[in-house]
Design a protein around this motif. Structure first.
Motif, PDB file in Angstrom:
ATOM      1  N   ILE A  40       0.820  -1.295  -0.107  1.00 17.27           N
ATOM      2  CA  ILE A  40      -0.076   0.163   0.060  1.00 17.27           C
ATOM      3  C   ILE A  40       0.808   1.365   0.101  1.00 17.27           C
ATOM      4  N   SER A  41       1.676   1.192   0.838  1.00 18.14           N
ATOM      5  CA  SER A  41       2.821   2.418   0.824  1.00 18.14           C
ATOM      6  C   SER A  41       3.439   2.678  -0.449  1.00 18.14           C
ATOM      7  N   VAL A  42       3.883   1.646  -1.202  1.00 17.62           N
ATOM      8  CA  VAL A  42       4.437   1.957  -2.635  1.00 17.62           C
ATOM      9  C   VAL A  42       3.685   2.483  -3.387  1.00 17.62           C
ATOM     10  N   TYR A  43       2.323   1.775  -3.389  1.00 15.47           N
ATOM     11  CA  TYR A  43       1.428   2.407  -4.355  1.00 15.47           C
ATOM     12  C   TYR A  43       1.002   3.884  -3.950  1.00 15.47           C
ATOM     13  N   ARG A  44       0.900   4.021  -2.699  1.00 15.09           N
ATOM     14  CA  ARG A  44       0.419   5.487  -2.375  1.00 15.09           C
ATOM     15  C   ARG A  44       1.650   6.627  -2.781  1.00 15.09           C
ATOM     16  N   ASN A  45       2.987   5.945  -2.537  1.00 16.78           N
ATOM     17  CA  ASN A  45       3.920   6.943  -2.996  1.00 16.78           C
ATOM     18  C   ASN A  45       4.058   6.998  -4.671  1.00 16.78           C
ATOM     19  N   LYS A  46       3.744   6.060  -5.160  1.00 19.91           N
ATOM     20  CA  LYS A  46       3.922   6.199  -6.625  1.00 19.91           C
ATOM     21  C   LYS A  46       2.692   7.116  -7.087  1.00 19.91           C
ATOM     22  N   SER A  47       1.419   6.867  -6.494  1.00 23.32           N
ATOM     23  CA  SER A  47       0.280   7.668  -6.663  1.00 23.32           C
ATOM     24  C   SER A  47       0.907   9.344  -6.498  1.00 23.32           C
ATOM     25  N   ASN A  48       1.211   9.388  -5.334  1.00 22.76           N
ATOM     26  CA  ASN A  48       1.681  10.815  -4.976  1.00 22.76           C
ATOM     27  C   ASN A  48       2.793  11.527  -5.785  1.00 22.76           C
ATOM     28  N   ALA A  49       3.690  10.543  -6.333  1.00 26.18           N
ATOM     29  CA  ALA A  49       4.653  11.033  -6.955  1.00 26.18           C
ATOM     30  C   ALA A  49       4.236  11.648  -8.587  1.00 26.18           C
TER      31      ALA A  49
END
Length: 163
Positions: free
Chosen positions: A150-159
């Motif tokens: 989830i963190s990787v997905y959220r960070n990718k979305s935020n980037a």
């Protein structure tokens, strides 16, 4: 709360829950026994595993699993610490995930060091189809991995939002 404190608190709670439940199982069930909780779906069992998840390397004809998994766990703990160091202070999914993985890894490491094997006791099944028995540490590691995803997905979305 600082990321190290949060991850450490999560890990400590998991280690305590894991060890308390394993002691309860060892004190109240006979090895290789089973107690039905929900017929056809859930049993409490007392089994031991010298290997890893899903019985990987859980064999009696080899005797190096204990040393191997202790070394792998120690290396993993170092990697978790390095990942935590590079984690942003507000990335609570990653911090929580690392705390869960840390707690689960240490919980099973304690078993390996003291007993040479890990105590498993949760047996979920449907009819004759059984999931391999597991414990609180295993649950924490799985939840930790999910939180990391989830963190990787959220960070990718935020980037991608800032591009």
């Amino acid at each position: 709360m600082k990321k190290y404190s949060l991850a450490g608190l999560i890990a400590a709670v998991i280690i305590i829950l894991d060890q308390v439940t394993k002691v309860a199982v060892r004190n109240n069930l006979e090895l290789w026994s089973s107690k039905t909780i929900i017929p056809d779906y859930f049993n409490l069992v007392y089994v031991v595993n010298k290997g890893a998840a899903f019985g990987f390397l859980n064999r009696s004809d080899i005797n190096w699993q204990r040393t191997f998994f202790i070394i792998v766990t120690v290396v993993s703990l170092a990697a978790i610490t390095m990942l935590l160091k590079s984690t942003k202070d507000k990335d609570y999914f990653q911090i929580s995930g690392l705390g869960c993985i840390l707690g689960g890894a240490v919980g099973n490491l304690i078993d390996r060091i003291i007993f040479g094997e890990v105590t498993d006791f949760l047996d979920i099944y449907a009819g004759t189809h059984h999931w391999p028995a597991f414990n609180v540490a295993d649950i924490a590691i799985c939840f930790g991995a999910i939180a990391m995803i989830i963190s990787v997905y959220r960070n990718k979305s935020n980037a991608s939002d800032t591009v």
